[in-house]
Design a protein around this motif. Structure first.
Motif, PDB file in Angstrom:
ATOM      1  N   GLY A  43       5.123  -3.496   3.071  1.00 22.36           N
ATOM      2  CA  GLY A  43       4.641  -3.428   4.439  1.00 22.36           C
ATOM      3  C   GLY A  43       3.193  -3.812   4.608  1.00 22.36           C
ATOM      4  N   THR A  44       2.519  -4.198   3.502  1.00 24.33           N
ATOM      5  CA  THR A  44       1.082  -4.499   3.577  1.00 24.33           C
ATOM      6  C   THR A  44       0.816  -5.829   4.277  1.00 24.33           C
ATOM      7  OG1 THR A  44       1.294  -5.341   1.309  1.00 24.33           O
ATOM      8  CG2 THR A  44       0.384  -3.129   1.576  1.00 24.33           C
ATOM      9  N   ALA A  45       1.764  -6.750   4.245  1.00 31.06           N
ATOM     10  CA  ALA A  45       1.557  -8.044   4.900  1.00 31.06           C
ATOM     11  C   ALA A  45       1.318  -7.870   6.405  1.00 31.06           C
ATOM     12  CB  ALA A  45       2.764  -8.959   4.667  1.00 31.06           C
ATOM     13  N   LYS A  46       1.928  -6.833   6.981  1.00 34.30           N
ATOM     14  CA  LYS A  46       1.744  -6.550   8.408  1.00 34.30           C
ATOM     15  C   LYS A  46       0.806  -5.364   8.647  1.00 34.30           C
ATOM     16  CE  LYS A  46       6.224  -8.435   9.834  1.00 34.30           C
ATOM     17  NZ  LYS A  46       7.520  -8.155  10.499  1.00 34.30           N
ATOM     18  N   GLY A  47       0.209  -4.854   7.575  1.00 34.65           N
ATOM     19  CA  GLY A  47      -0.775  -3.782   7.714  1.00 34.65           C
ATOM     20  C   GLY A  47      -0.192  -2.437   8.116  1.00 34.65           C
ATOM     21  N   ILE A  48       1.078  -2.168   7.765  1.00 34.66           N
ATOM     22  CA  ILE A  48       1.728  -0.923   8.202  1.00 34.66           C
ATOM     23  C   ILE A  48       1.129   0.313   7.529  1.00 34.66           C
ATOM     24  CG2 ILE A  48       3.923   0.346   8.272  1.00 34.66           C
ATOM     25  CD1 ILE A  48       5.290  -2.419   8.599  1.00 34.66           C
ATOM     26  N   LYS A  91      13.196  -2.013  12.266  1.00 31.81           N
ATOM     27  CA  LYS A  91      13.216  -1.133  11.094  1.00 31.81           C
ATOM     28  C   LYS A  91      11.809  -0.658  10.745  1.00 31.81           C
ATOM     29  CE  LYS A  91      17.390  -2.709   8.688  1.00 31.81           C
ATOM     30  NZ  LYS A  91      17.909  -3.316   7.445  1.00 31.81           N
ATOM     31  N   GLU A  92      10.846  -1.554  10.831  1.00 31.60           N
ATOM     32  CA  GLU A  92       9.465  -1.190  10.509  1.00 31.60           C
ATOM     33  C   GLU A  92       8.917  -0.185  11.519  1.00 31.60           C
ATOM     34  OE1 GLU A  92       8.102  -5.372   8.336  1.00 31.60           O
ATOM     35  OE2 GLU A  92       8.010  -5.148  10.523  1.00 31.60           O
ATOM     36  N   ARG A  93       9.274  -0.356  12.776  1.00 32.32           N
ATOM     37  CA  ARG A  93       8.830   0.599  13.798  1.00 32.32           C
ATOM     38  C   ARG A  93       9.461   1.975  13.568  1.00 32.32           C
ATOM     39  NH1 ARG A  93       8.543  -2.976  19.446  1.00 32.32           N
ATOM     40  NH2 ARG A  93       7.577  -4.786  18.472  1.00 32.32           N
ATOM     41  N   PHE A  94      10.735   1.976  13.189  1.00 32.61           N
ATOM     42  CA  PHE A  94      11.404   3.248  12.932  1.00 32.61           C
ATOM     43  C   PHE A  94      10.781   3.943  11.719  1.00 32.61           C
ATOM     44  CE2 PHE A  94      15.055   5.754  11.186  1.00 32.61           C
ATOM     45  CZ  PHE A  94      15.090   6.690  12.203  1.00 32.61           C
ATOM     46  N   SER A  98      14.110  -0.445   1.939  1.00 29.83           N
ATOM     47  CA  SER A  98      14.996  -1.254   2.782  1.00 29.83           C
ATOM     48  C   SER A  98      14.379  -1.589   4.140  1.00 29.83           C
ATOM     49  CB  SER A  98      16.333  -0.528   2.990  1.00 29.83           C
ATOM     50  OG  SER A  98      16.129   0.753   3.521  1.00 29.83           O
ATOM     51  N   PHE A  99      13.403  -0.782   4.585  1.00 30.00           N
ATOM     52  CA  PHE A  99      12.825  -0.999   5.932  1.00 30.00           C
ATOM     53  C   PHE A  99      11.543  -1.848   5.899  1.00 30.00           C
ATOM     54  CE2 PHE A  99      14.679   2.781   8.546  1.00 30.00           C
ATOM     55  CZ  PHE A  99      15.950   2.375   8.194  1.00 30.00           C
ATOM     56  N   LEU A 100      10.828  -1.850   4.764  1.00 33.63           N
ATOM     57  CA  LEU A 100       9.556  -2.564   4.691  1.00 33.63           C
ATOM     58  C   LEU A 100       9.668  -3.756   3.728  1.00 33.63           C
ATOM     59  CD1 LEU A 100       7.043   0.421   4.437  1.00 33.63           C
ATOM     60  CD2 LEU A 100       7.857  -0.732   6.488  1.00 33.63           C
ATOM     61  N   GLU A 101       9.104  -4.873   4.157  1.00 29.16           N
ATOM     62  CA  GLU A 101       9.146  -6.081   3.319  1.00 29.16           C
ATOM     63  C   GLU A 101       8.117  -5.980   2.198  1.00 29.16           C
ATOM     64  OE1 GLU A 101       8.516  -9.461   5.781  1.00 29.16           O
ATOM     65  OE2 GLU A 101      10.293  -9.087   7.023  1.00 29.16           O
TER      66      GLU A 101
END
Length: 392
Positions: free
Chosen positions: A142-147, A328-331, A387-390
C-alpha cells in the motif's frame, strides 16, 4: 518487582507466541496475559510496577512513534494530504456524534454524559495501529499510494484532538463551562509539538554528522530527547499547548530527511528494542483493565460499540472519498482505524475518579472497547492486508 518483570515478559511472550500459532494477533494474548496477571485475577504484578504503569506504557509508545517517524516518507504522505488531514479529526468526530445519538437511547444516560463517553471511546490506538503500519511500510504494501503513511499521520493526531474534547466535555459535566483556550489548543498543540520535534530532529542530525558516536548511543540520546518532550508537555501544557507525541514522531521524520542511511540504521535498532517494549505495553494494558466492569456489561454495551464503530467507519470513508484508492483499499482503512487500547486504558477511569455520575458506565464501555476492538482490529488488518493492498 524482579519477579513481576520476569512474569510480564515470559507470560506475555508465551501468550503472544501461542496466539500467533493459531493466527490470532499476538497483542490479544498479551492483553489476556495482563488481565490474568493483574489485580482483578491473580494479582501477581507488584504494586510498584502498577503505580508507574502509565509511564511505562508511554515509554513503549515513544518507541513506536520514533520507529514510525524514522520510516515515514514525507513525499509518500503528500499523495493523500487532504485525506490524512481529515483522518486526524473526522472519524473521531463522527464517532462522538454516534455516541451522543445512540447512548442516551440504549443506556439511558444524558447527552452530556454520552459526550464524555464518546470522547473516551473515540480515540484510535497508536499502540495497535502504528506497528501494523510500520510492518506494511517494511513489506511495501500500500506504500505506492501512501496508505500506511496516511494512517500513521492521522492516528498520531487523532489522540490529541480526542483528549482535548474529553477535557472540554468533563469540564462541562462538572459545571465549569467551555474553555475556548482548550479548544484553540488543538491546532496550537499540533503546531508547537510538530515544530519542536522537527527542530530537535534537525539539530540531532547536524550534531551526529559532526560528532561520530555509536548508533547505540544515538538511540539513547534520541529516546532521552523524546522523554524530555513528553516531560515538557506534562509540566507546561497548561501554559503552552504542546503535543509531545506528535513531536516525537516528527523528530524521527526530520532525522530521516537529514540522513536516510542513518534513519535506516536507527530504525533497525529500535525494531529490536520494540520486542520487549511491546510485551510490556500490552500486558500492562491488560493489567489496567477492570474485568469486573467488563463482566457487568450487557449486550447493550456491545450493541452501542457496534453502532459507534459504524459512524467511525463512515467517517473514514468520507476522508478517503475522492482519492485514487480502490474499494478494497478504502475498506482496509476503515479496519485500520478501528482498534482502541492505550487512551481508553489511560483515561477510562478518570470520570469515575472525578465523581461524575456516568463514571461507572464510562469505565465499563471503555473496557469493552479495548477487549473487543483491539484484537478484532488487529486480526482484521492481519487477515486482509495481503489481499486488499497492492505490493509495491
Amino acid at each position: 518487582m524482579l519477579l513481576s518483570i520476569a512474569l510480564i515478559l515470559l507470560t506475555g511472550m508465551c501468550a503472544g507466541f501461542l496466539c500467533k500459532k493459531i493466527h490470532f494477533p499476538p497483542l490479544f494474548g498479551m492483553i489476556v496475559a495482563g488481565i490474568f496477571l493483574g489485580p482483578c485475577v491473580f494479582n501477581l504484578i507488584d504494586v510498584s510496577i502498577l503505580n508507574i504503569s502509565i509511564q511505562l506504557r508511554k515509554i513503549a509508545l515513544i518507541i513506536i512513534l520514533l520507529r514510525a517517524g524514522l520510516k515515514l516518507n514525507l513525499s509518500d504522505l503528500k499523495k493523500n494530504g487532504r485525506a490524512a488531514l481529515l483522518m486526524c479529526f473526522l472519524p473521531a468526530t463522527l464517532e462522538m456524534i454516534g455516541m451522543v445519538t445512540a447512548a442516551p437511547l440504549i443506556l439511558g444516560i444524558t447527552r452530556l454524559e454520552a459526550a464524555v463517553m464518546g470522547a473516551v471511546v473515540a480515540a484510535v490506538s497508536p499502540a495497535v495501529v502504528v506497528p501494523k503500519m510500520i510492518k506494511l511500510i517494511d513489506e511495501k504494501r500500500g506504500t505506492a499510494k501512501g496508505i500506511p503513511q496516511m494512517i500513521l499521520a492521522g492516528a498520531s493526531v487523532d489522540d490529541v484532538f480526542v483528549i482535548v474534547m474529553f477535557s472540554t466535555f468533563t469540564s462541562l459535566a462538572k459545571g465549569e463551562g467551555i474553555s475556548l483556550w482548550k479548544l484553540a489548543g488543538v491546532p496550537l498543540s499540533i503546531i508547537s509539538g510538530a515544530g519542536t520535534g522537527f527542530l530537535l530532529g534537525i539539530a540531532l542530525g547536524v550534531f551526529w554528522k559532526k560528532v561520530h558516536i555509536r548508533d547505540t548511543s544515538k538511540i539513547i540520546i534520541l529516546i532521552c530527547t523524546a522523554l524530555l518532550m513528553v516531560a515538557a508537555e506534562d509540566k507546561f501544557s497548561s501554559i503552552v499547548p504542546f503535543a509531545s507525541l506528535i513531536g516525537v514522531m516528527i523528530s524521527g521524520l526530520a532525522i530521516r530527511m537529514k540522513n536516510e542511511n542513518l534513519s535506516a540504521r536507527l530504525s533497525a535498532k529500535l525494531d529490536r528494542l520494540w520486542v520487549p517494549a511491546e510485551i510490556f505495553l500490552f500486558v500492562l494494558v491488560g493489567a489496567s483493565v477492570e474485568i469486573t466492569s467488563a463482566a457487568d456489561a450487557g449486550i447493550k454495551v456491545v450493541v452501542l460499540l457496534a453502532i459507534v464503530l459504524v459512524f467511525r467507519m463512515f467517517g473514514v470513508i468520507l476522508c478517503v472519498a475522492g482519492t485514487k484508492l480502490s474499494a478494497k483499499e478504502r475498506f482496509f482503512c476503515t479496519l485500520a482505524y478501528m482498534p482502541k487500547a492505550t487512551v481508553q486504558a489511560a483515561i477510562g477511569g478518570l470520570p469515575l475518579a472525578m465523581g461524575l455520575g456516568c463514571g461507572n458506565i464510562v469505565l465499563t464501555v471503555s473496557v469493552m472497547a479495548i477487549l473487543i476492538t483491539a484484537p478484532l482490529g488487529a486480526f482484521a488488518m492481519d487477515l486482509t492486508y495481503k489481499s486488499f493492498l497492492e505490493e509495491e
